[in-house]
Design a protein around this motif. Structure first.
Motif, PDB file in Angstrom:
ATOM      1  N   VAL A 220       0.834  -1.207   0.000  1.00 17.20           N
ATOM      2  CA  VAL A 220       0.000   0.000   0.000  1.00 17.20           C
ATOM      3  C   VAL A 220       0.867   1.254   0.000  1.00 17.20           C
ATOM      4  CG1 VAL A 220      -1.682   1.330   1.338  1.00 17.20           C
ATOM      5  CG2 VAL A 220      -1.934  -1.155   1.118  1.00 17.20           C
ATOM      6  N   ALA A 221       1.928   1.257   0.827  1.00 15.49           N
ATOM      7  CA  ALA A 221       2.806   2.427   0.910  1.00 15.49           C
ATOM      8  C   ALA A 221       3.497   2.693  -0.421  1.00 15.49           C
ATOM      9  CB  ALA A 221       3.834   2.229   2.019  1.00 15.49           C
ATOM     10  N   TYR A 222       3.928   1.624  -1.073  1.00 11.63           N
ATOM     11  CA  TYR A 222       4.633   1.792  -2.344  1.00 11.63           C
ATOM     12  C   TYR A 222       3.707   2.340  -3.425  1.00 11.63           C
ATOM     13  CZ  TYR A 222       7.607   0.928  -6.353  1.00 11.63           C
ATOM     14  OH  TYR A 222       8.356   1.094  -7.481  1.00 11.63           O
ATOM     15  N   ILE A 223       2.502   1.786  -3.524  1.00 16.05           N
ATOM     16  CA  ILE A 223       1.536   2.261  -4.521  1.00 16.05           C
ATOM     17  C   ILE A 223       1.212   3.735  -4.285  1.00 16.05           C
ATOM     18  CG2 ILE A 223      -0.835   2.059  -5.332  1.00 16.05           C
ATOM     19  CD1 ILE A 223       0.839  -0.115  -6.420  1.00 16.05           C
ATOM     20  N   THR A 224       0.950   4.096  -3.023  1.00 17.83           N
ATOM     21  CA  THR A 224       0.583   5.476  -2.688  1.00 17.83           C
ATOM     22  C   THR A 224       1.712   6.447  -3.001  1.00 17.83           C
ATOM     23  OG1 THR A 224      -0.842   4.665  -0.907  1.00 17.83           O
ATOM     24  CG2 THR A 224      -0.233   6.995  -0.850  1.00 17.83           C
ATOM     25  N   SER A 225       2.932   6.101  -2.556  1.00 25.51           N
ATOM     26  CA  SER A 225       4.072   6.997  -2.776  1.00 25.51           C
ATOM     27  C   SER A 225       4.405   7.121  -4.266  1.00 25.51           C
ATOM     28  CB  SER A 225       5.297   6.502  -2.003  1.00 25.51           C
ATOM     29  OG  SER A 225       5.692   5.215  -2.464  1.00 25.51           O
ATOM     30  N   SER A 226       4.248   6.029  -5.015  1.00 26.60           N
ATOM     31  CA  SER A 226       4.543   6.064  -6.446  1.00 26.60           C
ATOM     32  C   SER A 226       3.598   7.009  -7.178  1.00 26.60           C
ATOM     33  CB  SER A 226       4.447   4.654  -7.040  1.00 26.60           C
ATOM     34  OG  SER A 226       5.416   3.808  -6.473  1.00 26.60           O
ATOM     35  N   ILE A 227       2.311   6.877  -6.904  1.00 29.10           N
ATOM     36  CA  ILE A 227       1.326   7.742  -7.565  1.00 29.10           C
ATOM     37  C   ILE A 227       1.537   9.197  -7.159  1.00 29.10           C
ATOM     38  CG2 ILE A 227      -1.133   8.290  -7.711  1.00 29.10           C
ATOM     39  CD1 ILE A 227      -1.731   5.324  -7.464  1.00 29.10           C
ATOM     40  N   THR A 228       1.816   9.433  -5.869  1.00 23.15           N
ATOM     41  CA  THR A 228       2.039  10.807  -5.399  1.00 23.15           C
ATOM     42  C   THR A 228       3.246  11.432  -6.065  1.00 23.15           C
ATOM     43  OG1 THR A 228       1.072  10.260  -3.251  1.00 23.15           O
ATOM     44  CG2 THR A 228       2.440  12.236  -3.371  1.00 23.15           C
TER      45      THR A 228
END
Length: 368
Positions: A220-228
């Motif tokens: 979840v953290a990786y997906i969120t940070s990548s999109i941001t």
């Protein structure tokens, strides 16, 4: 003899007067020059403008220094004015006339009085569409991480399905339904940290559940940070950041200028405009409109001046100044005007007159 001698004396006197007139400075009227103007703010401003422009003020100083008189004709573009010059319809072109190899083959130029070059103007209105985000997220580096995480999820789903089919009599008997039930357990735990699934018994089972939860947090953290990060980069950087990004795009230019020549020589699709305002109208259309061009290429000082004068329009200049060129006054090949113009320019440069003109119209832009 007196009758004959008197006319002779008058003739000699008149000849003496004619010889002395040039030295006295009024043997002939001031030299009348036909000047072609190319309206290009801030070098040649509109007649209604309070300030005439850098090139106009500089040319007037040269005219005063040489005691010339002028008639003026406006032209729509630099190329049109240069054609009139070559055709002997005018004697000099005054504007923001770039000196380059192609033009030097057809006309002569004074020494340069301003350093310039091309630059790119883009719109600051850059919506972050799903396509732009998806394109960035499908970068090979991201895909590798996503691939590993997908494999982990699939392995967990298979493992849960096998375990439950063996130990839970209420678990779906078919692989299709069982895998779907397992995926629900895995997804719920990974994305929310909570699940109705009680997990595996024993120490090994609990360790497996912990690893499962940590993997979920990481996912979840990786997906969120990548999109941001992708959206932040898109917002700050944009799609065009220099001349290397122009290929495959539709770019605007000003007709009859070196910007049009540059795009044509590099095979870049372009739309020609008569002036900056008409190009900017297609670069930043009214709200809800679709831009016809993705960027505008033109002389750096002219774009910067327009931007400074229209700060409410969401435009900005990006990338380095490329295709460096200088501005000068154009005259016909072999014209006797070139030498006195150059001498006047040298004096005006050394006296600080040209520097003051730049600061008056362009401020810090001139000093860069």
């Amino acid at each position: 003899s007196l009758a004959v001698g008197a006319p002779m004396k008058v003739t000699r006197f008149l000849l003496l007067i004619l010889l002395l007139l040039p030295a006295m400075g009024f043997a002939q009227n001031p030299k009348m020059l036909r000047v072609g103007l190319v309206p290009t703010a801030p070098f040649v401003n509109a007649p209604t403008d309070a300030k005439p422009g850098i090139s106009i003020e500089l040319w007037r100083a040269i005219v005063d220094a040489n005691a010339w008189a002028c008639t003026y004709t406006d032209y729509k573009s630099t190329d049109e004015a240069l054609k009139a010059l070559i055709g002997d319809k005018i004697d000099v072109v005054v504007g923001a006339t770039s000196i380059n190899k192609k033009r030097r083959a057809e006309v002569d130029f004074s020494q340069p009085f301003f350093r310039a070059g091309l630059q790119i103007m883009i719109s600051e209105v850059r919506p972050h569409t799903f396509d732009a985000v998806w394109e960035s997220l499908t970068d090979p580096a991201h895909l590798t991480i996503f691939g590993v995480l997908v494999v982990v999820v699939i392995v967990l789903c298979v493992f849960v399905t096998l375990f439950e089919r063996k130990h839970n009599p209420d678990f779906p008997k078919t692989w299709q339904d069982g895998f779907a039930e397992s995926f629900y357990y895995v997804a719920a735990l990974m994305f929310t940290g909570k699940s109705v699934y009680k997990g595996f018994p024993g120490v090994i089972g609990r360790l497996t559940m912990i690893i499962w939860m940590v993997a979920g947090v990481f996912f979840v953290a990786y997906i969120t940070s990548s999109i941001t990060s992708v959206m932040t980069v898109q917002r700050l950087k944009g799609n065009i950041n220099g001349p290397d990004d122009l290929a495959g795009r539709t770019i605007g230019d000003i007709e009859g200028t070196t910007s049009m020549e540059y795009l044509s020589e590099h095979g870049i699709q372009h739309i020609d405009y008569k002036d900056i305002p008409s190009a900017v109208a297609d670069l930043v259309p009214p709200k809800g409109g679709t831009p016809k061009i993705e960027a505008l290429i033109y002389d750096a000082p002219l774009l910067e001046y327009y931007d400074n004068q229209h700060q409410k329009i969401p435009i900005t200049e990006v990338g380095p100044i490329f295709q460096p060129e200088n501005y000068g006054f154009a005259v016909r090949k072999g014209s006797d005007l070139r030498e006195p113009i150059d001498e006047s320019l040298l004096f005006l440069l050394e006296s600080g007159f040209i520097q003051k003109l730049g600061e008056k119209y362009l401020g810090l832009v001139f000093k860069r």
